[in-house]
Design an enzyme around this catalytic site. Structure first.
Site, PDB file in Angstrom:
ATOM      1  N   GLY A  82     -33.593 -27.209  46.478  1.00  8.00           N
ATOM      2  CA  GLY A  82     -33.272 -27.887  47.744  1.00  8.00           C
ATOM      3  C   GLY A  82     -33.549 -26.986  48.924  1.00  8.00           C
ATOM      4  O   GLY A  82     -34.217 -25.963  48.782  1.00  8.00           O
ATOM      5  N   ASN A  83     -33.069 -27.364  50.085  1.00  6.28           N
ATOM      6  CA  ASN A  83     -33.224 -26.501  51.271  1.00  6.28           C
ATOM      7  C   ASN A  83     -32.003 -26.659  52.170  1.00  6.28           C
ATOM      8  O   ASN A  83     -31.099 -27.425  51.869  1.00  6.28           O
ATOM      9  CB  ASN A  83     -34.530 -26.826  52.003  1.00  6.28           C
ATOM     10  CG  ASN A  83     -34.561 -28.260  52.494  1.00  6.28           C
ATOM     11  OD1 ASN A  83     -33.769 -28.642  53.348  1.00  6.28           O
ATOM     12  ND2 ASN A  83     -35.445 -29.064  51.915  1.00  6.28           N
ATOM     13  N   ARG A  84     -31.997 -25.903  53.270  1.00  3.81           N
ATOM     14  CA  ARG A  84     -30.777 -25.801  54.090  1.00  3.81           C
ATOM     15  C   ARG A  84     -30.663 -26.857  55.182  1.00  3.81           C
ATOM     16  O   ARG A  84     -29.820 -26.743  56.047  1.00  3.81           O
ATOM     17  CB  ARG A  84     -30.724 -24.426  54.753  1.00  3.81           C
ATOM     18  CG  ARG A  84     -30.621 -23.280  53.789  1.00  3.81           C
ATOM     19  CD  ARG A  84     -30.476 -21.975  54.548  1.00  3.81           C
ATOM     20  NE  ARG A  84     -30.809 -20.852  53.717  1.00  3.81           N
ATOM     21  CZ  ARG A  84     -30.005 -20.338  52.795  1.00  3.81           C
ATOM     22  NH1 ARG A  84     -28.813 -20.870  52.600  1.00  3.81           N
ATOM     23  NH2 ARG A  84     -30.394 -19.302  52.083  1.00  3.81           N
ATOM     24  N   SER A  85     -31.494 -27.869  55.175  1.00  2.16           N
ATOM     25  CA  SER A  85     -31.403 -28.879  56.229  1.00  2.16           C
ATOM     26  C   SER A  85     -30.034 -29.580  56.182  1.00  2.16           C
ATOM     27  O   SER A  85     -29.544 -29.922  55.106  1.00  2.16           O
ATOM     28  CB  SER A  85     -32.511 -29.919  56.025  1.00  2.16           C
ATOM     29  OG  SER A  85     -32.247 -31.050  56.801  1.00  2.16           O
TER      30      SER A  85
ATOM     31  N   ALA B 101     -36.392 -32.846  55.888  1.00  2.00           N
ATOM     32  CA  ALA B 101     -37.032 -31.645  55.345  1.00  2.00           C
ATOM     33  C   ALA B 101     -37.293 -31.937  53.865  1.00  2.00           C
ATOM     34  O   ALA B 101     -36.497 -31.576  52.992  1.00  2.00           O
ATOM     35  CB  ALA B 101     -36.117 -30.452  55.515  1.00  2.00           C
TER      36      ALA B 101
END
Ligand code: C5P
Length: 403
Positions: free
Chosen positions: A207-210, A275
């Site tokens: 995943g990512n930090r959005s 994102a």
């Protein structure tokens, strides 16, 4: 134009509170539904009985009344608009700071509708840098601040600080709720926001930090401008309570793509702020991947590029907006995406800029248009940035209508 509009009127402690009676009368005459919330200080200036009688419902002022919790959340969600008139220096400062010590400040913090302030105070107070900075802060968060008038003040002095006249406030509200105030009335919009999670096994994902905050703010700004919005939201703890936004929650890039494609063809405005993961594990293990002594190699495959697909399938007249989050060659990369993905606008935010990008509540963007326009904006709250993006979309419609 105000028929049926649900307006919460907050009345605070200022001599201008006597004008609130006339304001309520004007609103009710226009068939608006008015609920009045007063601060304790306001009750010293005007009787709650007057405002209850004129609005046709009991004025509310306490968070807890006779051991019953007054549901400020319900009131905040009920409203189409929260109008604070008069807004005293004290209430402005509390609302700028997020203080919650009475029913009105609680309603303010839990409302998701547009908020309009009509400040009223003596000139010295109005011009004080503390008050001015609170007003600027509230404005930068997407609230509306009506200009103060000049003339006789309660102190006997003459100067700036008079509350806008009830007739002027009514005129502002009529404009706001009219087609001119809601230029996207009748338009539909699709917004993506948040990250995607690409599963590796039943318990892990890439995943990512959005946080999704930027896209959610764009969805809310589109609704305020009159559009009907579908928000396709990746996994985030954030959400939206704004009426007029249908939310579809998804996990993966594939789910996000499918939810978008189901709706895209019939939508006027497409804003892809999510994102989206560019890669996902080539295979998802049905069981939890066990630890072993050696390294673990992952094979990744590309996810669908939703924005590029929308660009390929764009219908005439559709407006397609992409985001570009860059760490190097920002402008070149953004312009390349604008061209290659057949976009109308691209919003560039650089990860190098302090206060811009993922996670936080502020952003600093440049918007490029396919006709060659480039507008740089200062650091702002994400809701104020969202208002700029929506303004750029509205401007595009104006340009198209004129040509
Ligand atoms: O090319 P890049 O991924 O940097 O482009 C970012 C833009 O593309 C954003 O608007 C993002 O929402 C969109 N995007 C997408 N699907 C992907 C990857 C990015 O819609 N798989």
């Amino acid at each position: 134009m105000l028929k049926g509009k649900k307006i919460v009127l907050g009345v605070t402690g200022s001599i201008a509170a006597y004008k609130s009676a006339h304001l309520v009368r004007l609103l009710v005459k226009q068939d608006a539904q008015v609920r009045v919330v007063m601060t304790a200080a306001a009750e010293g200036f005007i009787s709650p009985l007057t405002l209850s009688t004129l609005s046709g419902t009991r004025v509310q002022s306490e968070l807890v009344r006779e051991e019953v919790w007054n549901n400020h959340v319900r009131l905040g969600r009920w409203a189409d608009l929260l109008l604070i008139a008069p807004a005293s220096a004290n209430t402005l400062s509390k609302m700028a700071a997020g203080v919650c010590d009475n029913l009105l400040t609680a309603v303010f913090l839990s409302s998701s509708c547009p908020v309009v302030f009509a400040p009223a105070m003596d000139e010295d107070m109005w011009l004080h840098s503390a008050v001015q900075s609170n007003v600027r802060l509230l404005g930068s968060r997407g609230n509306y601040i009506l200009p103060v008038g000049e003339g006789e003040l309660a102190s006997g002095l003459v100067g700036e600080g008079r509350m806008a006249e009830p007739e002027e406030i009514l005129e502002w509200l009529e404009h706001y709720f009219s087609a001119a105030g809601r230029p996207l009335e009748g338009r539909t919009a699709l917004v993506t926001a948040g990250p995607t999670h690409e599963p590796l096994d039943p318990v892990r994902f890439l995943g990512n930090r959005s946080s999704g905050r930027m896209g959610i703010s764009v969805a809310e700004a589109l609704v305020s401008a009159g559009a009907t919005v579908r928000l396709v939201l990746g996994p985030t703890h954030l959400g939206t309570r704004a009426p007029g936004i249908a939310v579809t929650r998804v996990e993966t890039a594939k789910e996000m793509r499918d939810a978008c494609m189901e709706n895209a063809a019939n939508t006027d405005i497409l804003v892809m702020a999510a994102a989206v993961a560019d890669y996902r594990p080539g295979s998802v293990s049905p069981e939890k991947i066990r630890k072993s002594s050696g390294p673990l190699r992952l094979e990744l495959e590309k996810t669908p590029d939703i924005l590029a697909e929308m660009g390929r399938e764009k219908r005439p007249g559709q407006i397609l907006v992409g985001f570009s989050l860059e760490t190097d060659h920002e402008t070149d990369n953004a312009l390349r995406k604008l061209r290659e993905k057949n976009l109308d606008l691209i919003v560039l935010n650089s990860l190098k800029e302090a206060g811009a990008g993922f996670g936080g509540t502020t952003n600093k963007v440049t918007i490029f248009g396919k006709e060659g326009s480039e507008t740089r904006y200062p650091l702002k709250s994400k809701s104020a940035v969202a208002a700029d993006i929506v303004k750029a979309i509205i401007d595009l419609y104006h340009v198209r209508e004129a040509s």
